[in-house]
Motif scaffolding. Structure first.
Motif, PDB file in Angstrom:
ATOM      1  N   LEU A 163      52.939  48.593  27.307  1.00 29.92           N
ATOM      2  CA  LEU A 163      53.068  48.690  25.852  1.00 29.92           C
ATOM      3  C   LEU A 163      53.882  47.547  25.261  1.00 29.92           C
TER       4      LEU A 163
ATOM      5  N   GLU B 148      49.051  49.704  23.367  1.00 33.85           N
ATOM      6  CA  GLU B 148      49.122  50.045  24.792  1.00 33.85           C
ATOM      7  C   GLU B 148      47.789  49.765  25.461  1.00 33.85           C
TER       8      GLU B 148
ATOM      9  N   LEU C  40      52.608  49.977  17.745  1.00 34.38           N
ATOM     10  CA  LEU C  40      52.834  50.164  19.170  1.00 34.38           C
ATOM     11  C   LEU C  40      51.458  50.128  19.831  1.00 34.38           C
TER      12      LEU C  40
ATOM     13  N   ALA D 280      55.833  46.800  21.325  1.00 34.54           N
ATOM     14  CA  ALA D 280      56.160  47.329  20.006  1.00 34.54           C
ATOM     15  C   ALA D 280      56.512  46.206  19.052  1.00 34.54           C
TER      16      ALA D 280
ATOM     17  N   HIS E 154      63.394  58.386  27.789  1.00 28.12           N
ATOM     18  CA  HIS E 154      62.808  57.688  26.656  1.00 28.12           C
ATOM     19  C   HIS E 154      63.642  56.441  26.350  1.00 28.12           C
TER      20      HIS E 154
ATOM     21  N   ARG F  76      58.444  52.574  13.323  1.00 30.70           N
ATOM     22  CA  ARG F  76      57.556  53.659  12.942  1.00 30.70           C
ATOM     23  C   ARG F  76      57.608  53.869  11.427  1.00 30.70           C
TER      24      ARG F  76
ATOM     25  N   TRP G  57      60.204  52.654  17.559  1.00 31.16           N
ATOM     26  CA  TRP G  57      59.200  53.181  18.470  1.00 31.16           C
ATOM     27  C   TRP G  57      59.893  53.610  19.764  1.00 31.16           C
ATOM     28  N   ARG G  58      59.560  54.788  20.262  1.00 32.66           N
ATOM     29  CA  ARG G  58      60.160  55.295  21.493  1.00 32.66           C
ATOM     30  C   ARG G  58      59.048  55.646  22.474  1.00 32.66           C
ATOM     31  N   VAL G  59      59.242  55.274  23.730  1.00 30.54           N
ATOM     32  CA  VAL G  59      58.232  55.550  24.750  1.00 30.54           C
ATOM     33  C   VAL G  59      58.886  56.248  25.936  1.00 30.54           C
ATOM     34  N   GLN G  60      58.092  57.020  26.637  1.00 31.61           N
ATOM     35  CA  GLN G  60      58.585  57.740  27.811  1.00 31.61           C
ATOM     36  C   GLN G  60      58.528  56.834  29.024  1.00 31.61           C
TER      37      GLN G  60
END
Length: 303
Positions: free
Chosen positions: A173, A168, A166, A175, A198, A179, A185-188
């Motif tokens: 970002l 940035e 991931l 991915a 998320h 993971r 992969w998790r993003v806010q």
């Protein structure tokens, strides 16, 4: 670019971190050398200083980003415009911010700057990678180049043999893979308080544009760095932010800019028409609310 970058990745081959860092930095340095208006010797700075009628052979990355910006300029009626440079500085942003006046520009100064803006004046041949300076055009690719930098960093990581990461740059970002352990992969995502915010990225990029970052204020008037090239003024609608998903971060970055300029109604219609997964955070009398286009993952908004 006036920002930072970060990377999270699985490293099963135990590559030296210095080698990974150097690979990403080299990719970003190439983008800066071509498209940073902060660097006086960059390709874009030399183009902006060049004489009317001069023809320039662009590096492949520069040509790709400019072609993408022009494509979305045509599709959106000019909601994104790579020739917006004179307006950016006039409103107090960017490398050439007008330091002579802390307030909004005068009508005369705004009219003079607008006369130099117009994506239709740019002649780019994508096949030969040549562009003509029509005279006094000042390119600014800040609304798209950062996303392209993310894509270039991603390509550099793949060239090193990495497949799960991931990456940035300045909040945009991209991915790849998963993971360590197999989770996505998790993003806010920017969202009102209390809303789930998320989203899982599976071979996707994400970019956000909004008025929380890079703002100026003078005598009670507040404006953000997002300018509408069609009017020459900062946007004034009810959008707080727009987040876009796309396979390429360059495209996500450009589209987030387009939708932010178009506003909540026209932006949503544009996203639906072009099949762009987008999340809009809008303000109204009851406070912030979320609106999404078709294709946005509903699971990201679950309570």
């Amino acid at each position: 670019m006036g920002t930072s970058w970060s990377l999270r990745f699985d490293n099963p081959r135990m590559l030296a971190l210095d080698d990974v860092r150097a690979g990403v930095q080299a990719a970003l340095d190439r983008v800066v050398a071509q498209m940073s208006t902060w660097e006086p010797d960059s390709d874009i700075s030399r183009f902006n200083r060049s004489e009317a009628g001069s023809r320039h052979l662009l590096e492949p990355g520069f040509a790709e980003v400019l072609a993408c910006a022009l494509q979305w300029a045509a599709a959106s009626g000019g909601a994104i415009d790579p020739s917006i440079g004179p307006l950016v500085g006039l409103w107090g942003f960017g490398a050439h911010a007008d330091a002579s006046n802390a307030g909004p520009p005068s009508s005369a100064a705004l009219a003079q700057a607008r006369a130099r803006v117009g994506w239709q004046r740019l002649a780019l041949n994508p096949e030969t990678r040549t562009a003509v300076q029509p005279g006094a055009v000042e390119l600014d690719l800040s609304g798209i180049a950062k996303g392209f930098a993310v894509d270039q960093a991603s390509a550099a990581l793949r060239a090193l043999g990495l497949s799960d990461f991931l990456v940035e740059v300045g909040g945009e970002l991209r991915a790849a893979g998963r993971r360590p352990g197999g989770d996505p992969w998790r993003v806010q995502v920017a969202a009102p308080a209390g809303a789930a915010s998320h989203v899982a990225l599976a071979e996707l990029a994400i970019a956000t544009s909004g008025d929380r970052w890079h703002v100026r204020e003078h005598q009670g008037r507040r404006w953000s760095h997002t300018l509408d090239p069609r009017t020459g003024e900062p946007v004034r609608h009810a959008l707080a932010s727009v987040t876009v998903l796309h396979r390429e971060c360059m495209q996500a970055d450009a589209l987030a800019t387009v939708l932010t300029v178009l506003g909540p109604e026209d932006g949503l219609a544009f996203a639906e028409r072009h099949a762009v997964p987008a999340l809009f955070v809008c303000r109204d009398d009851r406070g912030p609310r979320i609106v999404t286009s078709a294709g946005w993952p509903d699971a990201s908004l679950a309570p």
